[in-house]
Design a protein around this motif. Structure first.
Motif, mmCIF file in Angstrom:
data_model
loop_
_atom_site.group_PDB
_atom_site.id
_atom_site.type_symbol
_atom_site.label_atom_id
_atom_site.label_comp_id
_atom_site.label_asym_id
_atom_site.label_seq_id
_atom_site.Cartn_x
_atom_site.Cartn_y
_atom_site.Cartn_z
ATOM 1 N N GLY A 56 0.668 -1.466 0.046
ATOM 2 C CA GLY A 56 -0.111 -0.055 0.161
ATOM 3 C C GLY A 56 0.916 1.157 0.020
ATOM 4 O O GLY A 56 0.470 2.618 -0.049
ATOM 5 N N LYS A 57 2.149 0.762 -0.319
ATOM 6 C CA LYS A 57 2.558 2.525 0.235
ATOM 7 C C LYS A 57 3.979 2.479 -1.403
ATOM 8 O O LYS A 57 4.528 3.574 -0.903
ATOM 9 N N GLY A 58 3.047 2.100 -1.615
ATOM 10 C CA GLY A 58 3.934 3.006 -2.868
ATOM 11 C C GLY A 58 4.921 1.356 -3.892
ATOM 12 O O GLY A 58 5.592 1.995 -4.434
ATOM 13 N N ALA A 59 5.025 0.313 -3.482
ATOM 14 C CA ALA A 59 5.804 -0.683 -3.883
ATOM 15 C C ALA A 59 6.152 -1.116 -5.588
ATOM 16 O O ALA A 59 5.316 -0.964 -5.798
ATOM 17 N N LEU A 60 7.912 -0.427 -5.919
ATOM 18 C CA LEU A 60 7.521 -0.565 -7.355
ATOM 19 C C LEU A 60 7.580 -1.826 -7.590
ATOM 20 O O LEU A 60 7.037 -2.278 -8.891
ATOM 21 N N VAL A 61 8.274 -3.067 -7.792
ATOM 22 C CA VAL A 61 8.612 -4.114 -7.098
ATOM 23 C C VAL A 61 8.817 -4.826 -6.359
ATOM 24 O O VAL A 61 9.304 -4.277 -5.655
ATOM 25 N N TYR A 62 8.761 -6.501 -6.063
ATOM 26 C CA TYR A 62 8.662 -7.259 -5.568
ATOM 27 C C TYR A 62 10.524 -8.211 -5.353
ATOM 28 O O TYR A 62 10.116 -8.918 -7.478
ATOM 29 N N ASN A 63 10.772 -8.456 -5.015
ATOM 30 C CA ASN A 63 11.874 -9.029 -5.151
ATOM 31 C C ASN A 63 11.724 -11.035 -4.092
ATOM 32 O O ASN A 63 12.187 -10.280 -2.346
#
Lengths: 362, 432
Positions: free
Chosen positions: B94-101
């Motif tokens: 919800g905090k504006g994540a750009l990408v998950y690794n």
């Protein structure tokens, strides 16, 4: 004062036998139900972001409460210790996956309820040794079930439809036009669905344990020889406890994968999880359904809330908090076992007792 | 006592309510970091997390972020546990994540279906679902720079180049879990085609540290080469057991999760000659790594032990961060915005160019092979090279060996088709 049954007269046998004979209890349950049904799905939990509150706290807590009730039937009510809970949940999850891929058009709720029966059958089979062995030896036998089933989940590729990833991946399913499984499902829909399962299964469990079947379980727990002498059949009683307990675990396992996780490898059903569920039951209170609720909620949310508090109030590194909460949970379990062996359920009873006579001490 | 408890709980509840997170500031790039510094695999998770963190912090300290926007990292501990992974995902998305690794195959599998719904891409670098390399089926998932299947084909090519494969017996020792079993279909397909014999030695997760039985079988089977797909404590144990039966170390190849310093340091001299696959440069002789040491490690902003900087897994973390940073700057250029969204990030991941010239500009000349973002190919070009343990450190012994794309691609496409077969609602993309 607040909790006062004086003046509440029972005029019929039916009234006397109802699940919550005290009016205050009924009001309390109604308030809780209203919060769970009408507040949480729309607003989440106060102070936490909505989807986080739903997906990371409320949905898993509801699912694990079902697990805890199931395990409590076996451990708390029948006195048969089991370390195979994680694996029995896995049986439910894999059964649900197989059934729904074979019959994609059948309502997923029916599939989940049906997959519990597969788990119940497996549970009853692994419950057979309980007729001959008790205590630690039974723990070892259920541990064997855990390892054997884990092995099956890896080795029997048919169970996960020969996916190269070795995992079960949840397809999207709809109930009455609402998406309930898969990533596109709304948190509120998923929450209300698992809550529905929980309410249904709680009513069944509550009535089972206060009826003939449950009394048989408790007799076996308290003294199996005496129980046998007055006509309780150990075979039927013990196996029914294993079957019912595994049914609950199977349903919760299916819900865990289908409604909550979305995909699962064998790691989600390993022995560490079995221990976690056992902690929930012990911590909440052996032989108490209310305790299952409290234990599941506490054991699951405590580390998350610790982490959130550490981050927001003291700006502590979450990794340190992770370790701190592990230590704290361990210490709390030891503390509770010494100070209050009957768990949170007993604490609640004490509170009730105090409220009843407040403001007087005796 | 009861009173105190109630007041305590109330205070805590008020405090939590009062401190709801403030909204994102204007020019920030929020990157959640799902790491595991605790749990059974922490030995591998710590150096990787350090490398990832330190590179992005270095960009903040040296360049003021990426394209003028500061990188905000939030670390979340998963303990390599899929359920905690969900918690971390929900806490950060919800905090504006750009990408998950996700750094774990189990967590990756859970995130793959979520990525298109939440519009946040998943970059599972060399792990996770191999089939996710098919960009047309998995628009939101990337496995740059390569997949397990491509890696296995590179390893077989290496063996072929060093003494030939035909008529040889290849032993495959693997962790008996989804991860370890993944390359088996490729091996089974290639064995008759390339004319080698296959011997399998599964190691159950619980027996990772007791492999004498498997190695007894290895001695019986007498394979010419051994290939290992291991992780955690399994690796060091296997190398020790191999030494015990006097298996020639220079014929023992580990995949890229089985050949890190964490695996070989405990073995030391015994493992001399052991070969490992890798796709990220080793050592600290790169200007960018020197900058990390200068701006982050020596400034005291790193959790890394200075002696571990430049280790295999540390540098792999750096490489992961490089891909993320390059994709961000590509997305910034394409959109003209400083702070981008997850959907922009996905475009960036499909369009960045990390060739040798660009690597040179970044201060990472020769760190790895060329990598180009692409709409169809979410897997990347491979660039797997081989390294050898000399008793105290790894030495690079080969140039990048290209995977057998002609064999791997059809397998990937088949697996991707199988993935979406029972999911009629699955959304792919068409590439122009």
């Amino acid at each position: 004062m607040f909790y006062r049954e004086a003046g509440q007269f029972k005029t019929s046998y039916k009234q006397y036998m109802q699940a919550f004979p005290i009016r205050e209890d009924r009001i309390g349950i109604a308030i809780w139900l209203a919060i769970a049904l009408f507040y949480v799905p729309f607003f989440g939990l106060p102070g936490l972001e909505y989807t986080f509150a739903m997906n990371a706290i409320m949905i898993p807590v509801v699912i694990f409460t079902i697990t805890a009730i199931g395990l409590n039937i076996l451990v708390g009510f029948t006195g048969q210790i089991s370390l195979g809970t994680g694996a029995f949940m896995g049986v439910g999850a894999y059964a649900c996956y197989k059934l729904t891929t074979y019959f994609p058009d059948v309502n997923i709720i029916i599939i989940i309820l049906a997959s519990g029966f597969v788990s119940a059958a497996v549970g009853a089979m692994f419950g057979l040794p309980s007729l001959r062995i008790k205590g630690f030896y039974l723990v070892v036998a259920t541990l064997a079930a855990q390892f054997f089933l884990e092995w099956c989940f890896i080795r029997v590729e048919w169970l996960y439809n020969y996916n190269p990833s070795g995992a079960i991946e949840v397809p999207q399913r709809e109930v009455f036009g609402l998406i309930v499984t898969g990533a596109a499902a709304e948190p509120a829909t998923r929450y209300l669905m698992v809550l529905g399962f929980l309410i249904l299964l709680t009513i069944i469990a509550g009535n089972l344990v206060r009826g003939r079947v449950g009394r048989g379980w408790m007799m076996i727990r308290d003294m199996d020889i005496a129980a046998e002498l007055i006509g309780v059949r150990p075979l039927r009683t013990k196996l029914s406890a294993f079957a019912v307990s595994s049914y609950y675990c199977g349903v919760s396992g299916a819900l865990m994968v289908f409604v909550w996780l979305g995909a699962a490898e064998v790691e989600s059903f390993d022995v560490n999880h079995s221990f976690l569920y056992l902690f929930m039951v012990i911590f909440g209170g052996l032989g108490s359904i209310t305790g299952s609720y409290m234990g599941a909620a506490f054991i699951w949310t405590f580390p998350i809330l610790m982490k959130e508090m550490g981050k927001r109030l003291f700006d502590i590194d979450p990794i340190i908090m992770e370790n701190v909460s592990l230590v704290a949970i361990g210490a709390l379990i030891v503390f509770i076992l010494i100070k209050e062996p009957h768990g949170l359920a007993r604490l609640w009873q004490l509170v009730k007792q105090k409220l009843r006579i407040w403001p007087f001490a005796h | 006592m009861l009173k105190k408890l109630i007041t305590g709980a109330l205070t805590a509840a008020v405090a939590i309510t009062a401190s709801i997170n403030a909204a994102q500031a204007e020019d920030e790039l929020f990157i959640p970091m799902l790491s595991y510094r605790t749990g059974p695999f922490a030995g591998g998770g710590i150096p990787f997390a350090n490398g990832f963190h330190d590179y992005l912090e270095m960009l903040n300290a040296r360049d003021g972020g990426i394209g003028g926007a500061k990188v905000v990292l939030e670390e979340c501990e998963t303990a390599y546990n899929a359920q905690k992974g969900v918690e971390c995902y929900e806490a950060t998305k919800g905090k504006g994540a750009l990408v998950y690794n996700p750094l774990s195959t189990g967590i990756t599998l859970q995130l793959i279906p979520k990525a298109p719904v939440d519009e946040i891409p998943v970059l599972s670098m060399g792990y996770g679902l191999s089939a996710a390399g098919v960009g047309e089926t998995f628009p939101w998932t990337f496995t740059y720079p390569t997949s397990y299947w491509s890696q296995m084909s590179s390893i077989l090519k290496y063996i072929d180049q060093n003494g030939g494969l035909k008529g040889k017996k290849i032993g495959f020792i693997y962790l008996d879990a989804g991860y370890g079993r993944e390359p088996i279909p490729l091996l089974e397909q290639l064995a008759p085609e390339m004319g080698f014999e296959l011997a399998m030695f599964p190691v159950a997760g619980k027996e990772m540290q007791a492999q004498s039985a498997q190695w007894l079988n290895v001695r019986k089977e007498r394979p010419d080469w051994m290939i290992m797909w291991g992780w955690g404590a399994m690796n060091a144990t296997a190398i020790k057991e191999a030494a015990k039966i006097r298996f020639p170390m220079d014929r023992f190849i580990g995949n890229w999760w089985s050949s890190a310093h964490a695996d070989l340091v405990p073995v030391g001299e015994t493992g001399k000659g052991y070969i490992g696959a890798n796709f990220s440069g080793i050592g600290t002789d790169f200007p960018a790594i020197q900058d990390i040491i200068k701006y982050v490690v020596e400034a005291g902003n790193s959790q890394a032990d200075p002696s571990t900087v430049g280790n295999v897994l540390y540098n792999r973390g750096v490489y992961n961060a490089v891909i993320v940073a390059e994709a961000i700057s590509a997305a910034q250029k394409m959109t003209g915005k400083k702070s981008i969204s997850g959907a922009d990030m996905r475009m960036g991941l499909e369009n960045f160019v990390l060739d040798q010239a660009r690597l040179g500009e970044l201060g990472l000349a020769g760190f790895t092979g060329d990598l180009k973002g692409d709409c169809v190919d979410h897997e990347g070009g491979g660039s797997v090279f081989f390294q050898q343990w000399n008793g105290s450190d790894f030495v690079k012994i080969s140039d990048p060996i290209a995977p057998m794309a002609d064999v791997v691609k059809p397998l990937l496409e088949e697996a991707a088709a199988a993935y979406k077969a029972d999911k009629p609602e699955w959304q792919g993309q068409t590439c122009g």
